[in-house]
Motif scaffolding. Structure first.
Motif, mmCIF file in Angstrom:
data_model
loop_
_atom_site.group_PDB
_atom_site.id
_atom_site.type_symbol
_atom_site.label_atom_id
_atom_site.label_comp_id
_atom_site.label_asym_id
_atom_site.label_seq_id
_atom_site.Cartn_x
_atom_site.Cartn_y
_atom_site.Cartn_z
ATOM 1 N N GLU A 18 11.778 46.459 8.551
ATOM 2 C CA GLU A 18 10.664 46.036 9.407
ATOM 3 C C GLU A 18 11.074 44.870 10.306
ATOM 4 N N LEU A 19 11.750 43.881 9.729
ATOM 5 C CA LEU A 19 12.172 42.730 10.523
ATOM 6 C C LEU A 19 13.260 43.132 11.516
ATOM 7 N N ILE A 20 14.180 43.967 11.092
ATOM 8 C CA ILE A 20 15.237 44.430 12.001
ATOM 9 C C ILE A 20 14.627 45.147 13.198
ATOM 10 N N ARG A 21 13.696 46.048 12.930
ATOM 11 C CA ARG A 21 13.041 46.800 14.008
ATOM 12 C C ARG A 21 12.331 45.853 14.973
ATOM 13 N N LYS A 22 11.614 44.882 14.451
ATOM 14 C CA LYS A 22 10.897 43.915 15.290
ATOM 15 C C LYS A 22 11.864 43.147 16.183
ATOM 16 N N GLN A 23 12.986 42.719 15.625
ATOM 17 C CA GLN A 23 13.953 41.937 16.394
ATOM 18 C C GLN A 23 14.624 42.792 17.468
ATOM 19 N N ILE A 24 14.963 44.014 17.154
ATOM 20 C CA ILE A 24 15.574 44.894 18.160
ATOM 21 C C ILE A 24 14.614 45.108 19.325
ATOM 22 N N MET A 25 13.349 45.336 19.029
ATOM 23 C CA MET A 25 12.379 45.646 20.079
ATOM 24 C C MET A 25 12.114 44.467 21.008
ATOM 25 N N THR A 26 12.434 43.249 20.574
ATOM 26 C CA THR A 26 12.219 42.069 21.425
ATOM 27 C C THR A 26 13.512 41.582 22.087
ATOM 28 N N PHE A 27 14.585 42.356 21.949
ATOM 29 C CA PHE A 27 15.875 41.959 22.519
ATOM 30 C C PHE A 27 15.951 42.321 23.994
ATOM 31 N N LYS A 28 16.587 41.461 24.779
ATOM 32 C CA LYS A 28 16.840 41.731 26.192
ATOM 33 C C LYS A 28 18.340 41.742 26.442
ATOM 34 N N PRO B 35 15.235 55.667 7.878
ATOM 35 C CA PRO B 35 15.114 55.437 9.317
ATOM 36 C C PRO B 35 14.748 53.978 9.590
ATOM 37 N N VAL B 36 15.402 53.387 10.591
ATOM 38 C CA VAL B 36 15.157 51.973 10.905
ATOM 39 C C VAL B 36 14.341 51.824 12.183
ATOM 40 N N ILE B 37 14.671 52.600 13.222
ATOM 41 C CA ILE B 37 13.961 52.454 14.495
ATOM 42 C C ILE B 37 14.036 53.765 15.268
ATOM 43 N N ASN B 38 12.968 54.084 15.984
ATOM 44 C CA ASN B 38 12.976 55.223 16.898
ATOM 45 C C ASN B 38 13.798 54.883 18.134
ATOM 46 N N ILE B 39 14.550 55.836 18.623
ATOM 47 C CA ILE B 39 15.364 55.589 19.808
ATOM 48 C C ILE B 39 14.506 55.164 20.995
ATOM 49 N N GLY C 108 24.328 46.166 14.984
ATOM 50 C CA GLY C 108 23.380 45.119 14.618
ATOM 51 C C GLY C 108 22.621 45.444 13.340
ATOM 52 N N ILE C 109 22.242 46.701 13.179
ATOM 53 C CA ILE C 109 21.515 47.117 11.974
ATOM 54 C C ILE C 109 22.389 46.939 10.736
ATOM 55 N N ILE C 110 23.648 47.377 10.813
ATOM 56 C CA ILE C 110 24.533 47.244 9.656
ATOM 57 C C ILE C 110 24.744 45.772 9.302
ATOM 58 N N ALA C 111 25.007 44.943 10.317
ATOM 59 C CA ALA C 111 25.199 43.509 10.056
ATOM 60 C C ALA C 111 23.961 42.907 9.412
ATOM 61 N N ALA C 112 22.781 43.306 9.880
ATOM 62 C CA ALA C 112 21.540 42.766 9.342
ATOM 63 C C ALA C 112 21.275 43.253 7.919
ATOM 64 N N LYS C 113 21.587 44.514 7.645
ATOM 65 C CA LYS C 113 21.373 45.045 6.290
ATOM 66 C C LYS C 113 22.304 44.359 5.289
ATOM 67 N N THR C 114 23.546 44.105 5.671
ATOM 68 C CA THR C 114 24.453 43.408 4.760
ATOM 69 C C THR C 114 24.030 41.956 4.550
ATOM 70 N N LEU D 17 22.983 40.635 20.354
ATOM 71 C CA LEU D 17 22.016 41.415 19.579
ATOM 72 C C LEU D 17 22.067 41.040 18.098
ATOM 73 N N VAL D 18 23.257 40.943 17.523
ATOM 74 C CA VAL D 18 23.383 40.550 16.115
ATOM 75 C C VAL D 18 22.783 39.169 15.892
ATOM 76 N N SER D 19 23.090 38.241 16.802
ATOM 77 C CA SER D 19 22.503 36.902 16.703
ATOM 78 C C SER D 19 20.981 36.960 16.748
ATOM 79 N N HIS D 20 20.445 37.762 17.669
ATOM 80 C CA HIS D 20 18.992 37.865 17.822
ATOM 81 C C HIS D 20 18.350 38.460 16.571
ATOM 82 N N ILE D 21 18.955 39.501 16.012
ATOM 83 C CA ILE D 21 18.389 40.119 14.809
ATOM 84 C C ILE D 21 18.441 39.146 13.638
#
Length: 473
Positions: A318-328, A285-289, A306-312, A132-136
């Protein structure tokens, strides 16, 4: 490149022709080192192809033991991570004054300042968090997933092989990329971290801690100490991402900036937490559950990591949310396979201990769920496992060597709806017989009684579920 040049023409030893050992040897060849690889096991048919590649590229090989004559004179040694601490060859290395460490330590020492490292550890959830971190991060950076996911970070370091190799040999030992990564996202096992010295990632994520590999580490305190070792190397310019809901993890001592993730509390400026059915980072807020594509509270924790790693790393919400939503979800980790006739099938073959299965069982609270469990017993306590089954599971189908002990524990806890199956295929048929909402394959055991490894076990589950014609499950 200057660090790599330090290896040129130096004798470097690799212990073990594992995935890690193979990657380390290839890296050392690319770096121009004089590479020696020693393996205590005899050469098998399974390893012959790898051995031939290395031999043809110039690696000196030794199988069936570790001789002093072969080892002495090495500048340092890279270990395959599963080598136990009390192995006699480590004492020999110490007598010969040969430093030894894991591949993640070598990657840290050899990488350029351009490449940052995000390291993920913990008992459960490491692989999902790593992927997930890699994907974000890959939404903006070149950030491959490496380490205990099956690809050594060394595979991404050092440019093309030296001109001394033939074109065919060079193609077989080349790095996975000609471009050095912006980030190496590294899943780090307790074995790898036991053998670090200076390894200090830019960001270190600790998912959780439950008992596992206890005999290898000689107790849970040593297990925790090994996993926490990297935090002692980190400074105020680095980031420690810690599970606030885990008493072991939240109290780690480190000079790094601490960022907590939590399910049941409101965090501070640098923390991730849940409020009003949203995941927050600080005040934002970053993403709705409901938009998180992977199920269960444990995966919400993984997403917060993943959010914390991406913010640092400077990514926008917006980009974090998009990447999370496309993760499998990665294969074998609460992996959704198919919904058929109203039944959803999930493959959680990676759950090789009860603690991992507990997480998956809790993810389907409120649904009529049938659990398939069993395999080679690790003889870990089953009290919490049984209590969660009583609360969340409608029926349990047991397979493998552990079936009888699991049944006795469940019966003792007052759970009676238990069925035994001889094969995994038979268990799948049984689990779907009464059309529950969910069939969850989460074994809580090792695989070696019936399968080569948990990946093969999970593949058998997936393939059988997908092979059945509509209406057969």
């Amino acid at each position: 490149m200057e660090k790599i040049l330090e290896l040129k023409n130096k004798k470097i030893l690799v212990l073990g022709l594992s995935t890690t050992g193979f990657a380390a040897a290839k890296f050392l060849l690319r770096a121009g080192a004089d590479c020696f690889l020693s393996d205590s096991n005899e050469l098998t048919d399974e390893n012959k192809t790898k051995a031939d590649i290395l031999k043809n590229a110039g690696v000196k090989l030794e199988f069936g033991g570790h001789s002093k004559e072969f080892i002495e004179g090495a500048k340092f040694c890279v270990l395959s991570p599963s080598i136990p601490p009390n192995t006699p060859v480590l004492k020999l290395l110490e007598e010969l004054n040969i430093p030894y460490f894991s591949d993640v330590e070598l990657a840290y020492r050899i990488k350029s300042d351009k490449t940052k490292i995000v390291a993920i550890t913990g008992t459960n959830g490491k692989t999902t968090t790593t992927m997930l971190v890699s994907h974000i991060l890959s939404g903006r950076y070149f950030a491959p997933a490496t380490g205990n996911v099956g690809v050594s970070p060394l595979d991404y370091l050092c440019p093309s092989a030296d001109d001394k190799f033939s074109k065919d040999a060079a193609s077989k030992i080349k790095a996975l990329s000609d471009v050095e990564p912006d980030f190496l996202v590294v899943e780090t096992s307790s074995y790898q971290l036991h053998y670090i010295k200076d390894f200090a990632p830019n960001t270190a994520i600790f998912c959780n801690l439950t008992p596992d590999h206890i005999s290898w580490h000689n107790g849970i305190e040593n297990y925790f100490k090994d996993k926490a070792k990297m935090y002692g190397n980190m400074d105020e310019n680095t980031n420690a991402v810690l599970n606030f809901d885990d008493d072991y993890v939240k109290n780690i001592s480190t000079r790094a900036n601490k960022h907590y993730f939590m399910l049941n509390s409101k965090g501070g400026t640098n923390d991730a937490y849940i409020k009003d059915e949203k995941i927050y980072y600080g005040a934002e807020p970053v993403i709705n559950i409901k938009d998180v594509p992977i199920v269960g509270a444990h995966n919400l924790q993984n997403v917060m990591c993943g959010i914390i790693a991406a913010k640092t790393a400077g990514l926008s919400n917006e980009l974090i949310r998009k990447q999370i939503m496309t993760f499998k979800a990665p294969r074998h980790r609460c992996e959704f396979i198919i919904e058929r006739n109203g039944v959803s099938y999930y493959n959680d073959s990676k759950a090789t201990n009860p603690e991992a299965s507990n997480v998956a069982i809790g993810a389907f609270n409120g649904k009529r769920t049938v659990l398939i469990a069993g395999g080679r017993d690790k003889n870990t306590p089953l009290d919490e496992f049984c209590e969660l089954i009583k609360k969340n599971i409608e029926k349990v189908v047991l397979i493998g060597e552990a079936a009888q002990r699991f049944a006795e524990a469940l019966n003792g806890a007052g759970f009676k709806n238990i069925v035994f199956s001889k094969t995994l295929e038979e268990a799948i048929d049984e689990a779907g017989r009464e059309t529950p909402d969910v069939v969850l394959f989460s074994p809580a055991c090792a695989s070696f009684d019936m399968f080569k490894n948990y990946e093969v076990r999970g593949d058998v589950f997936r393939d059988y579920v997908l092979s059945k014609k509509s209406g057969a499950l």
